[in-house]
Design a protein around this motif. Structure first.
Motif, PDB file in Angstrom:
ATOM      1  N   UNK A 163      64.108  50.642  10.554  1.00 13.88           N
ATOM      2  CA  UNK A 163      64.592  51.478  11.040  1.00 13.88           C
ATOM      3  C   UNK A 163      66.066  52.013  10.482  1.00 13.88           C
ATOM      4  N   UNK A 164      66.931  51.022  10.179  1.00 14.31           N
ATOM      5  CA  UNK A 164      68.061  51.214   9.539  1.00 14.31           C
ATOM      6  C   UNK A 164      68.035  51.929   8.332  1.00 14.31           C
ATOM      7  N   UNK A 165      67.032  51.448   7.327  1.00 13.02           N
ATOM      8  CA  UNK A 165      66.666  52.043   5.979  1.00 13.02           C
ATOM      9  C   UNK A 165      66.569  53.734   6.200  1.00 13.02           C
ATOM     10  N   UNK A 166      65.380  53.952   7.060  1.00 13.20           N
ATOM     11  CA  UNK A 166      65.219  55.156   7.137  1.00 13.20           C
ATOM     12  C   UNK A 166      65.993  56.223   7.674  1.00 13.20           C
ATOM     13  N   UNK A 167      66.842  55.603   8.782  1.00 11.81           N
ATOM     14  CA  UNK A 167      67.780  56.420   9.603  1.00 11.81           C
ATOM     15  C   UNK A 167      69.163  56.606   8.502  1.00 11.81           C
ATOM     16  N   UNK A 168      69.552  55.612   7.527  1.00  6.50           N
ATOM     17  CA  UNK A 168      70.691  55.942   6.736  1.00  6.50           C
ATOM     18  C   UNK A 168      70.003  56.969   5.287  1.00  6.50           C
ATOM     19  N   UNK A 169      68.500  57.039   5.180  1.00 11.95           N
ATOM     20  CA  UNK A 169      68.169  57.770   4.379  1.00 11.95           C
ATOM     21  C   UNK A 169      68.032  59.259   4.939  1.00 11.95           C
ATOM     22  N   UNK A 170      68.083  59.276   6.111  1.00 12.37           N
ATOM     23  CA  UNK A 170      68.193  60.687   6.897  1.00 12.37           C
ATOM     24  C   UNK A 170      69.616  60.931   7.064  1.00 12.37           C
ATOM     25  N   UNK A 171      70.607  60.260   6.680  1.00  8.72           N
ATOM     26  CA  UNK A 171      72.009  60.893   7.037  1.00  8.72           C
ATOM     27  C   UNK A 171      72.763  60.077   8.032  1.00  8.72           C
ATOM     28  N   UNK A 172      72.097  59.215   8.561  1.00  5.87           N
ATOM     29  CA  UNK A 172      72.958  58.564   9.868  1.00  5.87           C
ATOM     30  C   UNK A 172      73.632  57.526   9.357  1.00  5.87           C
TER      31      UNK A 172
END
Length: 300
Positions: free
Chosen positions: A290-299
């Protein structure tokens, strides 16, 4: 005929509001949730969405009533249900063709959360519409999960889409967010250049005129002030309200009850730090994926 636009996102990602906005563009026809991506025939649809899941037919029934008769009265919806039942043999492709014929030369916009439940659903849409556009709308996993839990509580209390006694899924909302995002990111690789656009919902809602203009440029449709202004009024859609007793919903119930944009509230939308974790689990940390994808999305 124009190729459709699909908004793809996990549930509780502002898709109802954003879809309602984009659907008011003069060149676009915003559909309610029709849930056609998981089945191959209308018979399968009617079999799947029966009993406690009958509310999943509401969007398609309201759409058919509106397109066929120009109204969504209880009587029109009953006739739409009968019309659909008589076409159990129709394929999903035949239904989409019929809807496009009724809509005319406008771009159909659809955003059923079911589209993202399995990657096979997304690929079914692409098989039918190989040149369709896909707008990936993201929302912070924390606020999306909190919203999901709030809606779940509404359903338990009989105030939401399922009514009294409606069963709700027990899946942790982070799991639902992660599964949908993984499906979307895998599906992304199936698309050609120009078919996919990703936008943070929080940014779009804080600066709607700017981001709606970008989406219009991507789609190759009007970007003038009149078109942008029309998209700031999702309440103008014939589907932006509660439906008749046998087809009340077809979209997020909270949006249907109050579709008018509260611009002051939208400007205050915040993105909590990812390190704050899942509020509904007492602040427990998000999963690594979740963290990996969220950071990829700009969060952050």
């Amino acid at each position: 005929m124009p190729d459709p636009l699909f908004i793809i996102a996990p549930g509780r990602s502002y898709t109802s509001l954003v879809g309602g906005m984009i659907g008011q563009h003069p060149d676009i026809y915003g559909l309610p949730e029709v849930n056609l991506s998981a089945i191959d025939t209308m018979g399968q649809l009617l079999q799947r969405l029966q009993g406690p899941f009958d509310f999943g037919l509401a969007g398609l029934l309201r759409l058919l009533a509106e397109l066929h008769e120009g109204e969504q009265s209880e009587e029109a919806v009953v006739r739409a249900r009968q019309w659909l039942s008589e076409r159990r043999h129709w394929t999903t492709r035949e239904m989409w063709d019929h809807l496009q014929e009724e809509v005319g030369d406008k771009i159909m916009l659809e955003k059923s959360p079911l589209n993202n439940f399995r990657i096979e659903h997304l690929r079914r849409l692409l098989d039918i519409f190989p040149n369709a556009s896909f707008l990936h709308l993201t929302r912070h996993p924390g606020t999306a999960g909190k919203s999901s839990m709030a809606l779940r509580e509404q359903l338990r209390e009989g105030r939401g889409a399922g009514g009294e006694g409606q069963k709700t899924r027990s899946m942790d909302p982070e799991q639902g967010w992660l599964r949908a995002q993984k499906n979307i990111m895998e599906f992304w690789h199936d698309l050609s250049v120009g078919q996919y656009m990703r936008v943070k919902a929080e940014m779009l809602l804080r600066e709607p005129e700017f981001y709606l203009g970008q989406i219009c440029e991507w789609l190759g449709i009007r970007t003038d002030a009149e078109a942008i202004e029309a998209m700031l009024h999702p309440e103008a859609s014939p589907y932006a309200c509660m439906g008749p007793p046998s087809a009340k919903f077809g979209n997020d119930p909270n949006f249907l009850k109050n579709p008018v944009i509260d611009f002051d509230r939208l400007k205050k939308i915040k993105e909590p730090p990812l390190e704050a974790g899942a509020e509904w689990r007492g602040g427990e940390a998000f999963y690594k994926d979740t963290l990996k994808l969220a950071r990829q999305f700009g969060y952050a």
